[in-house]
Write a protein that holds these residues in place. Structure first.
Motif, short mmCIF file in Angstrom:
data_model
loop_
_atom_site.label_atom_id
_atom_site.label_comp_id
_atom_site.label_asym_id
_atom_site.label_seq_id
_atom_site.Cartn_x
_atom_site.Cartn_y
_atom_site.Cartn_z
N TYR A 207 79.89 -54.73 -20.44
CA TYR A 207 78.66 -55.34 -19.92
C TYR A 207 77.51 -55.24 -20.92
O TYR A 207 76.67 -56.13 -21.00
CB TYR A 207 78.29 -54.75 -18.56
CG TYR A 207 79.31 -55.14 -17.52
CD1 TYR A 207 79.39 -56.46 -17.06
CD2 TYR A 207 80.24 -54.23 -17.06
CE1 TYR A 207 80.35 -56.84 -16.15
CE2 TYR A 207 81.21 -54.61 -16.13
CZ TYR A 207 81.26 -55.91 -15.68
OH TYR A 207 82.21 -56.29 -14.78
N TYR A 208 77.49 -54.19 -21.70
CA TYR A 208 76.50 -54.07 -22.78
C TYR A 208 76.70 -55.21 -23.78
O TYR A 208 75.75 -55.84 -24.24
CB TYR A 208 76.65 -52.71 -23.46
CG TYR A 208 75.71 -52.49 -24.61
CD1 TYR A 208 74.41 -52.05 -24.39
CD2 TYR A 208 76.12 -52.72 -25.92
CE1 TYR A 208 73.54 -51.86 -25.46
CE2 TYR A 208 75.25 -52.53 -26.98
CZ TYR A 208 73.97 -52.10 -26.74
OH TYR A 208 73.11 -51.90 -27.79
N HIS A 209 77.96 -55.50 -24.10
CA HIS A 209 78.28 -56.58 -25.02
C HIS A 209 77.83 -57.93 -24.45
O HIS A 209 77.22 -58.74 -25.16
CB HIS A 209 79.78 -56.61 -25.31
CG HIS A 209 80.21 -57.74 -26.17
ND1 HIS A 209 79.97 -57.77 -27.53
CD2 HIS A 209 80.84 -58.90 -25.87
CE1 HIS A 209 80.45 -58.90 -28.03
NE2 HIS A 209 80.97 -59.59 -27.05
N LEU A 210 78.11 -58.17 -23.17
CA LEU A 210 77.69 -59.43 -22.56
C LEU A 210 76.17 -59.58 -22.60
O LEU A 210 75.65 -60.65 -22.92
CB LEU A 210 78.19 -59.51 -21.11
CG LEU A 210 79.68 -59.75 -20.91
CD1 LEU A 210 80.00 -59.82 -19.43
CD2 LEU A 210 80.14 -61.01 -21.61
N GLN A 211 75.46 -58.52 -22.26
CA GLN A 211 74.01 -58.56 -22.29
C GLN A 211 73.51 -58.86 -23.71
O GLN A 211 72.60 -59.67 -23.89
CB GLN A 211 73.42 -57.24 -21.80
CG GLN A 211 71.91 -57.23 -21.84
CD GLN A 211 71.34 -55.87 -21.51
OE1 GLN A 211 72.04 -54.86 -21.54
NE2 GLN A 211 70.06 -55.83 -21.19
N SER A 212 74.11 -58.24 -24.70
CA SER A 212 73.72 -58.47 -26.08
C SER A 212 73.94 -59.93 -26.48
O SER A 212 73.12 -60.52 -27.20
CB SER A 212 74.51 -57.57 -27.03
OG SER A 212 74.22 -56.23 -26.78
N ARG A 213 75.05 -60.52 -26.04
CA ARG A 213 75.31 -61.92 -26.37
C ARG A 213 74.24 -62.81 -25.77
O ARG A 213 73.77 -63.75 -26.40
CB ARG A 213 76.69 -62.37 -25.86
CG ARG A 213 77.89 -61.64 -26.44
CD ARG A 213 78.14 -61.77 -27.94
NE ARG A 213 77.13 -61.31 -28.84
CZ ARG A 213 76.94 -60.03 -29.24
NH1 ARG A 213 77.71 -59.08 -28.80
NH2 ARG A 213 75.97 -59.71 -30.08
N LEU A 214 73.82 -62.54 -24.53
CA LEU A 214 72.79 -63.36 -23.90
C LEU A 214 71.45 -63.19 -24.59
O LEU A 214 70.75 -64.17 -24.87
CB LEU A 214 72.65 -62.99 -22.41
CG LEU A 214 73.77 -63.48 -21.51
CD1 LEU A 214 73.56 -62.97 -20.09
CD2 LEU A 214 73.86 -65.00 -21.52
N VAL A 215 71.07 -61.95 -24.88
CA VAL A 215 69.78 -61.68 -25.53
C VAL A 215 69.73 -62.35 -26.91
O VAL A 215 68.70 -62.89 -27.31
CB VAL A 215 69.54 -60.15 -25.65
CG1 VAL A 215 68.37 -59.84 -26.55
CG2 VAL A 215 69.33 -59.56 -24.26
N ASP A 216 70.86 -62.34 -27.62
CA ASP A 216 70.92 -62.95 -28.96
C ASP A 216 71.11 -64.47 -28.91
O ASP A 216 71.19 -65.11 -29.94
CB ASP A 216 72.05 -62.32 -29.78
CG ASP A 216 71.79 -60.86 -30.10
OD1 ASP A 216 70.63 -60.41 -29.97
OD2 ASP A 216 72.76 -60.17 -30.48
N GLY A 217 71.21 -65.03 -27.70
CA GLY A 217 71.38 -66.47 -27.56
C GLY A 217 72.76 -66.96 -27.93
O GLY A 217 72.95 -68.15 -28.21
N GLU A 218 73.76 -66.09 -27.92
CA GLU A 218 75.13 -66.46 -28.27
C GLU A 218 75.88 -66.85 -26.99
O GLU A 218 76.75 -66.14 -26.50
CB GLU A 218 75.81 -65.30 -28.99
CG GLU A 218 75.14 -64.95 -30.30
CD GLU A 218 75.76 -63.75 -30.98
OE1 GLU A 218 76.89 -63.35 -30.61
OE2 GLU A 218 75.11 -63.20 -31.88
#
Length: 88
Positions: A43-54
């Protein structure tokens, strides 16, 4: 809390997602470093992808056919946690 240690040849050090860390090499080395996604940081990875616009990467990890376990020759798939806890 600070942890210190000396990594010997063949040792693996796991650093959890989001943990700041530093490395000091006391000798010249060849090293391999990689990031991976498992149940502990999914879930940390998913959040990072959203924050980075990926958004495409986010969609890849949220598709229903995305496998969230390791593929082995075991009778059933293993989670990464199960795989990590085995001594080989």
């Amino acid at each position: 809390q600070v942890y210190e240690g000396i990594q010997e040849p063949g040792d693996l050090i796991f650093i959890p997602a989001g943990s700041p860390h530093a490395v000091f090499n006391i000798e010249d080395i060849h090293a391999l470093s990689m990031n991976y996604v498992d149940a502990t940081n999914f879930y940390y990875h998913l959040q990072s992808r959203l924050v980075d616009g990926e958004f495409r990467a986010f969609e890849l990890f949220t598709k229903p056919n995305f496998h969230h376990e390791l593929r082995t020759e075991e009778p059933r798939p293993q989670t990464f946690g199960e795989f990590k806890s085995q001594r080989r």
